[in-house]
Design a protein around this motif. Structure first.
Motif, mmCIF file in Angstrom:
data_model
loop_
_atom_site.group_PDB
_atom_site.id
_atom_site.type_symbol
_atom_site.label_atom_id
_atom_site.label_comp_id
_atom_site.label_asym_id
_atom_site.label_seq_id
_atom_site.Cartn_x
_atom_site.Cartn_y
_atom_site.Cartn_z
ATOM 1 N N PRO A 47 0.807 -1.227 0.000
ATOM 2 C CA PRO A 47 0.000 0.000 0.000
ATOM 3 C C PRO A 47 0.837 1.272 0.000
ATOM 4 N N ASN A 48 2.147 1.161 0.267
ATOM 5 C CA ASN A 48 3.001 2.353 0.279
ATOM 6 C C ASN A 48 3.881 2.470 -0.960
ATOM 7 N N SER A 49 3.656 1.606 -1.940
ATOM 8 C CA SER A 49 4.533 1.635 -3.107
ATOM 9 C C SER A 49 4.299 2.890 -3.954
ATOM 10 N N PRO A 50 5.363 3.421 -4.573
ATOM 11 C CA PRO A 50 5.154 4.532 -5.508
ATOM 12 C C PRO A 50 4.521 4.059 -6.826
ATOM 13 N N PHE A 51 4.523 2.735 -7.077
ATOM 14 C CA PHE A 51 3.881 2.206 -8.284
ATOM 15 C C PHE A 51 2.410 1.912 -7.978
ATOM 16 N N VAL A 52 1.527 2.396 -8.830
ATOM 17 C CA VAL A 52 0.091 2.169 -8.616
ATOM 18 C C VAL A 52 -0.487 1.519 -9.862
ATOM 19 N N PHE A 53 -1.211 0.419 -9.678
ATOM 20 C CA PHE A 53 -1.887 -0.215 -10.815
ATOM 21 C C PHE A 53 -3.320 0.295 -10.823
ATOM 22 N N ASP A 54 -3.707 0.985 -11.923
ATOM 23 C CA ASP A 54 -5.050 1.588 -11.937
ATOM 24 C C ASP A 54 -6.068 0.735 -12.704
ATOM 25 N N GLY A 55 -5.704 -0.496 -12.986
ATOM 26 C CA GLY A 55 -6.617 -1.369 -13.728
ATOM 27 C C GLY A 55 -6.145 -1.596 -15.146
ATOM 28 N N ASP A 56 -5.410 -0.616 -15.702
ATOM 29 C CA ASP A 56 -4.880 -0.729 -17.070
ATOM 30 C C ASP A 56 -3.393 -0.437 -17.131
ATOM 31 N N ARG A 57 -2.998 0.573 -16.356
ATOM 32 C CA ARG A 57 -1.613 1.043 -16.458
ATOM 33 C C ARG A 57 -0.946 1.020 -15.088
ATOM 34 N N VAL A 58 0.397 1.069 -15.133
ATOM 35 C CA VAL A 58 1.125 1.260 -13.884
ATOM 36 C C VAL A 58 1.595 2.705 -13.858
ATOM 37 N N MET A 59 1.205 3.428 -12.811
ATOM 38 C CA MET A 59 1.598 4.826 -12.670
ATOM 39 C C MET A 59 2.732 4.907 -11.643
ATOM 40 N N TYR A 60 3.659 5.817 -11.885
ATOM 41 C CA TYR A 60 4.727 6.063 -10.908
ATOM 42 C C TYR A 60 4.660 7.533 -10.549
ATOM 43 N N ASP A 61 4.383 7.817 -9.277
ATOM 44 C CA ASP A 61 4.204 9.208 -8.836
ATOM 45 C C ASP A 61 3.214 9.946 -9.739
ATOM 46 N N GLY A 62 2.125 9.275 -10.102
ATOM 47 C CA GLY A 62 1.073 9.923 -10.878
ATOM 48 C C GLY A 62 1.315 9.954 -12.375
ATOM 49 N N VAL A 63 2.468 9.464 -12.838
ATOM 50 C CA VAL A 63 2.784 9.514 -14.268
ATOM 51 C C VAL A 63 2.817 8.082 -14.801
ATOM 52 N N ASP A 64 2.298 7.879 -16.011
ATOM 53 C CA ASP A 64 2.311 6.542 -16.620
ATOM 54 C C ASP A 64 3.754 6.036 -16.701
ATOM 55 N N ALA A 65 4.012 4.879 -16.061
ATOM 56 C CA ALA A 65 5.387 4.358 -16.025
ATOM 57 C C ALA A 65 5.799 3.749 -17.359
ATOM 58 N N GLY A 66 4.866 3.701 -18.316
ATOM 59 C CA GLY A 66 5.215 3.247 -19.666
ATOM 60 C C GLY A 66 5.489 1.756 -19.761
ATOM 61 N N LEU A 67 4.908 0.991 -18.859
ATOM 62 C CA LEU A 67 5.134 -0.455 -18.897
ATOM 63 C C LEU A 67 4.020 -1.131 -19.684
ATOM 64 N N GLN A 68 4.365 -2.185 -20.377
ATOM 65 C CA GLN A 68 3.367 -3.012 -21.056
ATOM 66 C C GLN A 68 2.797 -3.974 -20.024
ATOM 67 N N VAL A 69 1.694 -3.579 -19.396
ATOM 68 C CA VAL A 69 1.169 -4.401 -18.301
ATOM 69 C C VAL A 69 -0.230 -4.899 -18.622
ATOM 70 N N GLU A 70 -0.436 -6.164 -18.381
ATOM 71 C CA GLU A 70 -1.797 -6.711 -18.467
ATOM 72 C C GLU A 70 -2.058 -7.428 -17.156
ATOM 73 N N SER A 71 -3.228 -7.203 -16.577
ATOM 74 C CA SER A 71 -3.560 -8.037 -15.420
ATOM 75 C C SER A 71 -4.108 -9.354 -15.960
#
Ligand code: SF4
Length: 351
Positions: A47-71
């Motif tokens: 819960p304290n990670s700077p990486f956040v998964f919003d359902g589609d993307r991984v955000m880092y400090d509010g910015v799209d981390a640019g990762l190719q992520v699929e849940s």
């Protein structure tokens, strides 16, 4: 994705709960399962990670981390139950995109507080009601059949808590393998257990139909073993070596593996040279960063934290280079954690 970002994800974890996740249990746990750059990745939920998964993307400090992520979608077999009404989800879990994983006996003789491995929470998932204590071979067979038919799983991992018998749990593992192989003969299975006192048990597991075996030592440093695994360290490294040798003879080179956990305090250079020796004897050294999670003594009592990313990357890279040199790759294992690779960064650096 750069290797250092993958290491950061493995260590800092991610906020959010993807559909496939697990809480408590044997081995690395408390994670969410994704495909990152097309590769299975089991990422700790923090819960304290700077990486956040919003359902589609991984955000880092509010910015799209640019990762190719699929849940990974919740598998369909989770909605089935046995004839006795036990949900299939309590019998085996989907790991990554295509691994079916189960702990055939969810209790361990070493779970007394002064004996247990300080990173383990095998009995917590039992206490929370998310699994059953002993998996019946026939139930595992039904779950495996459904998971292959409905969700396309391609391999199975069976681990066990350690029993009081000299087989250390291997006999029940063999019964489970036999039942699953009768139902789904082409499904590759890896079994995982401590070195059995009678080495002939390793042949019994192979005869039952197991394709690969993990005999997990976690550390090659006896001081670290005594500190982190007081119960398990009573099985000597010599006993591990004898079991690995016999397993390589029975299962073949690179169908035997062991976990080595980075972050327990073992000298990184010694871990690298120990891993190389293991690889040279035919045992794949699966390098995995120690994952602190609540419910373990490591976190609840010791307040242990994740290892230094630079050390995780260095150990993974140097071991991967050696594996490449001697022609040993995770991809050639028929089944198992190293073949899956989601809990490690070794495959990201060519291991
Ligand atoms: S590496 Fe092992 S424990 Fe981790 S997700 Fe894969 S099969 Fe599961």
């Amino acid at each position: 994705m750069t290797v250092s970002t993958r290491v950061d994800l493995a260590l800092l974890g991610i906020r959010g709960t993807p559909p496939v996740n697990r809480t408590g249990g044997a081995g690395p746990t408390d994670d969410g399962h994704f495909l990152i750059d097309g590769r299975s990745a089991a990422i700790p939920r923090n819960p304290n990670s700077p990486f956040v998964f919003d359902g589609d993307r991984v955000m880092y400090d509010g910015v799209d981390a640019g990762l190719q992520v699929e849940s990974i979608a919740r598998p369909r077999f989770y909605d089935l139950t046995t004839d006795d009404g036990v949900p299939f989800e309590k019998i085996a879990k989907l790991h990554g995109a295509n691994v079916l994983a189960t702990t055939v006996v969810q209790t361990c003789i070493r779970y007394r507080e002064d004996q247990r491995c300080r990173f383990c929470s095998i009995e917590e998932s039992l206490r929370s009601g998310s699994t059953v204590a002993v998996k019946k071979p026939a139930d595992l067979a039904a779950v495996a059949r459904a998971a292959v038919d409905l969700d396309g799983i391609t391999q199975m991992v069976m681990t066990t808590g350690t029993s009081a018998g000299t087989d250390r749990g291997a006999k029940h593992l063999a019964r489970c393998v036999r039942a699953v192989k009768a139902a789904v003969p082409h499904l590759p299975i890896q079994v995982q257990c401590e070195p059995p006192a009678d080495l002939a048990t390793i042949t019994d597991l192979r005869d039952a139909g197991a394709d690969a075996i993990g005999i997990h030592v976690e550390s090659l440093d006896d001081d670290v073993r005594r500190r982190w695994m007081p119960g398990k360290s009573t099985v000597s490294l010599d006993e591990y070596r004898a079991a690995w040798r016999e397993a390589v003879r029975v299962f073949g080179r690179n169908q035997v593996s062991t976990y080595l956990l980075v972050g327990l305090g073992e000298d990184p250079d010694e871990m690298i040279s120990g891993a190389k020796e293991l690889a040279d004897m035919g045992v794949y050294p699966f390098i995995v960063p120690f994952r602190p999670h609540a419910g373990t003594l490591a976190v609840d009592v010791d307040k242990a934290t994740a290892p230094d990313p630079a050390i995780v990357e260095k150990v993974s890279r140097e071991v991967a280079t050696h594996l490449h040199l001697i022609g040993m790759s995770a991809a050639e294992q028929r089944a198992g954690c190293a073949a899956c690779g989601a809990c490690s960064v070794l495959q990201n650096v060519g291991g």
